[in-house]
Enzyme design. Sequence first.
Site, mmCIF file in Angstrom:
data_model
loop_
_atom_site.group_PDB
_atom_site.id
_atom_site.type_symbol
_atom_site.label_atom_id
_atom_site.label_comp_id
_atom_site.label_asym_id
_atom_site.label_seq_id
_atom_site.Cartn_x
_atom_site.Cartn_y
_atom_site.Cartn_z
ATOM 1 C CD GLU A 148 -2.439 1.480 2.640
ATOM 2 O OE1 GLU A 148 -1.804 1.237 3.680
ATOM 3 O OE2 GLU A 148 -3.614 1.869 2.648
ATOM 4 C CD GLU A 187 -6.604 2.340 6.937
ATOM 5 O OE1 GLU A 187 -6.385 2.646 5.765
ATOM 6 O OE2 GLU A 187 -5.803 1.660 7.617
ATOM 7 C CG ASP A 196 -6.140 4.255 2.066
ATOM 8 O OD1 ASP A 196 -5.842 3.932 3.226
ATOM 9 O OD2 ASP A 196 -6.998 5.128 1.793
HETATM 10 O O1 LIG Z 1 -2.135 3.745 6.845
HETATM 11 C C1 LIG Z 1 -2.947 3.130 6.149
HETATM 12 O O2 LIG Z 1 -3.741 3.652 5.313
HETATM 13 C C2 LIG Z 1 -3.025 1.657 6.249
HETATM 14 O O3 LIG Z 1 -3.921 1.085 5.666
HETATM 15 C C3 LIG Z 1 -1.977 0.895 7.043
HETATM 16 O O4 LIG Z 1 -2.280 -0.463 6.962
HETATM 17 C C4 LIG Z 1 -1.902 1.251 8.487
HETATM 18 O O5 LIG Z 1 -1.237 2.404 8.721
HETATM 19 MG MG LIG Z 2 -4.927 2.305 4.278
#
Ligand SMILES: O=C(O)C(=O)[C@H](O)CO
Ligand SMILES: [Mg+2]
Length: 258
Positions: A141, A238, A176
Amino acid sequence: MPVFAANLTMMFNEWSFLDRFDAAAEAGFTAVEYLFPYEAPPEAIAERLARNGLQQALFNLPPGDWAAGERGIAALPGRFEDVKSDVERALDYAAATGVQRLHLMAGLADPSDERATACYRRSVAHAAGRLAEKGIDLLIEPINGRNMPGYFLNDFGIAERLIDELALANLKLQFDIYHRQILHGDVAMALRQLLPVTGHIQIASVPSRHEPDGEELNYPYLFEEIDRLGYAGFVGCEYTPRGGTLDGLAWFKPFARS
Ligand SMILES: O=C(O)C(=O)[C@H](O)CO
Ligand SMILES: [Mg+2]
């Protein structure tokens, strides 16, 4: 319709960690994710998943000494033995929870440092190889430098090229959307281009990292785009609720398990 996973590290903090599973199910979630399960016994987590009919969407491999500031160790020279033991520990939790994807954090290192890059590639290849034996995907990520100054993997293009170069069937991108918007923008086109190598999606408002119901991103449009693209994975929530977790779930009502 996207299948949303409540992030139990950031949401439902009004409850203890294990009680968050019950609270998320009660709120209508059918899946959960969190950063790290390692402070609870795997069988306790498995029991909460089972009694609430929840799927385990994702969690991270151990990140090194988080309290001391480490944010993963995959790119850190001299830590490969720790990487290998962390993979085995994560696989114990994977066996208990049935999770099908794990995120390997890179750590704080200079992406222009050839030694760090070599360490990272070795760690990724090892972890992906072990997870492949269990039918589990390994995710990497890109994370923005405002949230995580000095994080090694800070660019979607670098992640995409590594996935392409290593050509490991179970090595995929953790997309993300919050980080994408901050790092590069162009979210919808990036989803179209990168969905074939995407193993998980996460969401939050930008810039505040709250509920996906305001600020600079149009999440109703992005959820429709994710559906249009035929994405069949989970969408991890998240984000840090602005107030109480339940008070902030109006956006989720159309998607909640009745
Ligand atoms: O920071 C993020 O966006 C995450 O998904 C990591 O897994 C955790 O910091
Ligand atoms: Mg993340």
